[in-house]
Design a protein around this motif. Structure first.
Motif, short mmCIF file in Angstrom:
data_model
loop_
_atom_site.label_atom_id
_atom_site.label_comp_id
_atom_site.label_asym_id
_atom_site.label_seq_id
_atom_site.Cartn_x
_atom_site.Cartn_y
_atom_site.Cartn_z
N LEU A 16 48.89 42.78 -13.02
CA LEU A 16 48.32 42.39 -11.73
C LEU A 16 46.88 42.86 -11.58
O LEU A 16 46.04 42.14 -11.04
N LEU A 17 46.58 44.04 -12.06
CA LEU A 17 45.21 44.56 -12.01
C LEU A 17 44.28 43.71 -12.88
O LEU A 17 43.15 43.41 -12.50
N GLY A 18 44.77 43.29 -14.03
CA GLY A 18 43.98 42.40 -14.89
C GLY A 18 43.69 41.08 -14.20
O GLY A 18 42.56 40.58 -14.23
N PHE A 21 41.01 41.63 -11.57
CA PHE A 21 39.66 41.67 -12.14
C PHE A 21 39.15 40.26 -12.44
O PHE A 21 37.97 39.97 -12.26
N LEU A 22 40.04 39.39 -12.89
CA LEU A 22 39.62 38.01 -13.16
C LEU A 22 39.27 37.28 -11.86
O LEU A 22 38.33 36.47 -11.83
N MET A 23 39.98 37.56 -10.78
CA MET A 23 39.64 36.96 -9.48
C MET A 23 38.33 37.54 -8.93
O MET A 23 37.53 36.82 -8.35
N ILE A 24 38.13 38.84 -9.13
CA ILE A 24 36.86 39.45 -8.72
C ILE A 24 35.72 38.80 -9.49
O ILE A 24 34.64 38.55 -8.93
N PHE A 25 35.94 38.50 -10.76
CA PHE A 25 34.93 37.82 -11.58
C PHE A 25 34.50 36.50 -10.94
O PHE A 25 33.31 36.21 -10.85
N VAL A 26 35.46 35.72 -10.48
CA VAL A 26 35.14 34.44 -9.85
C VAL A 26 34.28 34.66 -8.61
O VAL A 26 33.24 34.02 -8.43
N GLN A 27 34.68 35.60 -7.77
CA GLN A 27 33.96 35.85 -6.52
C GLN A 27 32.56 36.39 -6.77
O GLN A 27 31.58 35.93 -6.19
N VAL A 28 32.44 37.39 -7.64
CA VAL A 28 31.14 38.02 -7.88
C VAL A 28 30.19 37.05 -8.57
O VAL A 28 28.98 37.06 -8.31
N THR A 29 30.72 36.18 -9.41
CA THR A 29 29.88 35.18 -10.07
C THR A 29 29.32 34.20 -9.05
O THR A 29 28.13 33.86 -9.08
N MET A 30 30.15 33.76 -8.11
CA MET A 30 29.66 32.84 -7.07
C MET A 30 28.59 33.50 -6.21
O MET A 30 27.56 32.89 -5.91
N PHE A 31 28.82 34.74 -5.80
CA PHE A 31 27.84 35.44 -4.95
C PHE A 31 26.52 35.64 -5.69
O PHE A 31 25.45 35.43 -5.13
N HIS A 32 26.57 36.09 -6.92
CA HIS A 32 25.33 36.37 -7.65
C HIS A 32 24.63 35.09 -8.09
O HIS A 32 23.40 35.05 -8.15
N TYR A 33 25.39 34.05 -8.39
CA TYR A 33 24.78 32.75 -8.70
C TYR A 33 24.04 32.22 -7.47
O TYR A 33 22.94 31.68 -7.58
N ASP A 52 37.14 43.28 -18.60
CA ASP A 52 38.11 44.22 -18.06
C ASP A 52 39.45 43.53 -17.80
O ASP A 52 40.51 44.04 -18.17
N GLY A 53 39.37 42.39 -17.15
CA GLY A 53 40.60 41.66 -16.81
C GLY A 53 41.39 41.24 -18.03
O GLY A 53 42.61 41.42 -18.09
N LEU A 54 40.71 40.69 -19.01
CA LEU A 54 41.40 40.25 -20.22
C LEU A 54 41.98 41.43 -21.00
O LEU A 54 43.08 41.34 -21.56
N ALA A 55 41.26 42.55 -21.02
CA ALA A 55 41.77 43.74 -21.71
C ALA A 55 43.02 44.28 -21.01
O ALA A 55 43.99 44.67 -21.67
N LEU A 56 43.03 44.28 -19.68
CA LEU A 56 44.20 44.75 -18.94
C LEU A 56 45.40 43.84 -19.15
O LEU A 56 46.52 44.31 -19.36
N LEU A 67 43.74 49.86 -28.07
CA LEU A 67 43.41 49.08 -26.88
C LEU A 67 43.33 49.98 -25.65
O LEU A 67 42.49 49.77 -24.77
N ARG A 68 44.16 51.00 -25.60
CA ARG A 68 44.09 51.96 -24.49
C ARG A 68 42.76 52.72 -24.51
O ARG A 68 42.18 52.97 -23.46
N VAL A 69 42.29 53.06 -25.70
CA VAL A 69 41.00 53.76 -25.82
C VAL A 69 39.87 52.84 -25.37
O VAL A 69 38.99 53.24 -24.59
N VAL A 70 39.88 51.60 -25.84
CA VAL A 70 38.85 50.63 -25.45
C VAL A 70 38.89 50.42 -23.94
O VAL A 70 37.84 50.40 -23.27
N LEU A 71 40.08 50.29 -23.40
CA LEU A 71 40.22 50.06 -21.96
C LEU A 71 39.75 51.26 -21.15
O LEU A 71 39.15 51.09 -20.08
N ALA A 72 39.98 52.46 -21.64
CA ALA A 72 39.50 53.65 -20.95
C ALA A 72 37.97 53.64 -20.86
O ALA A 72 37.39 53.96 -19.83
N VAL A 73 37.33 53.25 -21.96
CA VAL A 73 35.86 53.17 -21.96
C VAL A 73 35.40 52.08 -21.00
O VAL A 73 34.46 52.28 -20.21
N LEU A 74 36.05 50.92 -21.03
CA LEU A 74 35.68 49.82 -20.13
C LEU A 74 35.87 50.21 -18.66
O LEU A 74 35.00 49.93 -17.82
N MET A 75 36.99 50.85 -18.35
CA MET A 75 37.25 51.25 -16.96
C MET A 75 36.25 52.31 -16.50
O MET A 75 35.79 52.30 -15.36
#
Length: 131
Positions: A16-18, A21-33, A52-56, A67-75
């Motif tokens: 669900l968190l992943g 993050f994908l939904m936040i991506f849609v919103q933030v992209t629209m605002f910044h565009y 972040d979303g795809l990794a989660l 993957l947990r190590v990579v995700l820790a760095v990403l988070m």
């Protein structure tokens, strides 16, 4: 459907968190565009949130230590980026005509959205290290 039976809460929250993050991506992209990416830092959440979303989501289905190590760095990076974004958004509200008036918080940069990224990243780190 039986594949979902017995999933631990951590795994469901990771999925669900992943998706969040994908939904936040849609919103933030629209605002910044909409603002024509006037500042280089507007690209940070546009590039980071889908990763972040795809990794989660991947971790929810494929539990690997690397993957947990990579995700820790990403988070961790997204947490820092969220704090930076919060500062930039609050500063952006203050730069509008009239400064820190309520109406500028309503029509200016959304002050809560970078905080959502910060808290979501913190939740991701809790999921990785608390369980």
């Amino acid at each position: 459907m039986t594949g979902w039976i017995g999933w631990p809460l951590e795994r469901v929250v990771l999925l669900l968190l992943g998706l969040m993050f994908l939904m936040i991506f849609v919103q933030v992209t629209m605002f910044h565009y909409r603002q024509n990416f006037r500042h280089w830092s507007m690209w940070i959440p546009v590039l980071a949130t889908p990763v972040d979303g795809l990794a989660l989501v991947t971790l929810a289905f494929y539990n690997a230590d690397w993957l947990r190590v990579v995700l820790a760095v990403l988070m961790g990076a997204s947490l820092v980026a969220g704090v930076f974004g919060s500062i930039m958004h609050v500063r952006g509200v203050g730069e509008r005509v009239g400064g820190y008036e309520v109406r500028n918080f309503l029509v200016g940069p959304p002050a809560a959205l970078p905080g959502l990224i910060t808290i979501s990243s913190l939740l991701g780190l809790f999921l990785l290290y608390w369980s």
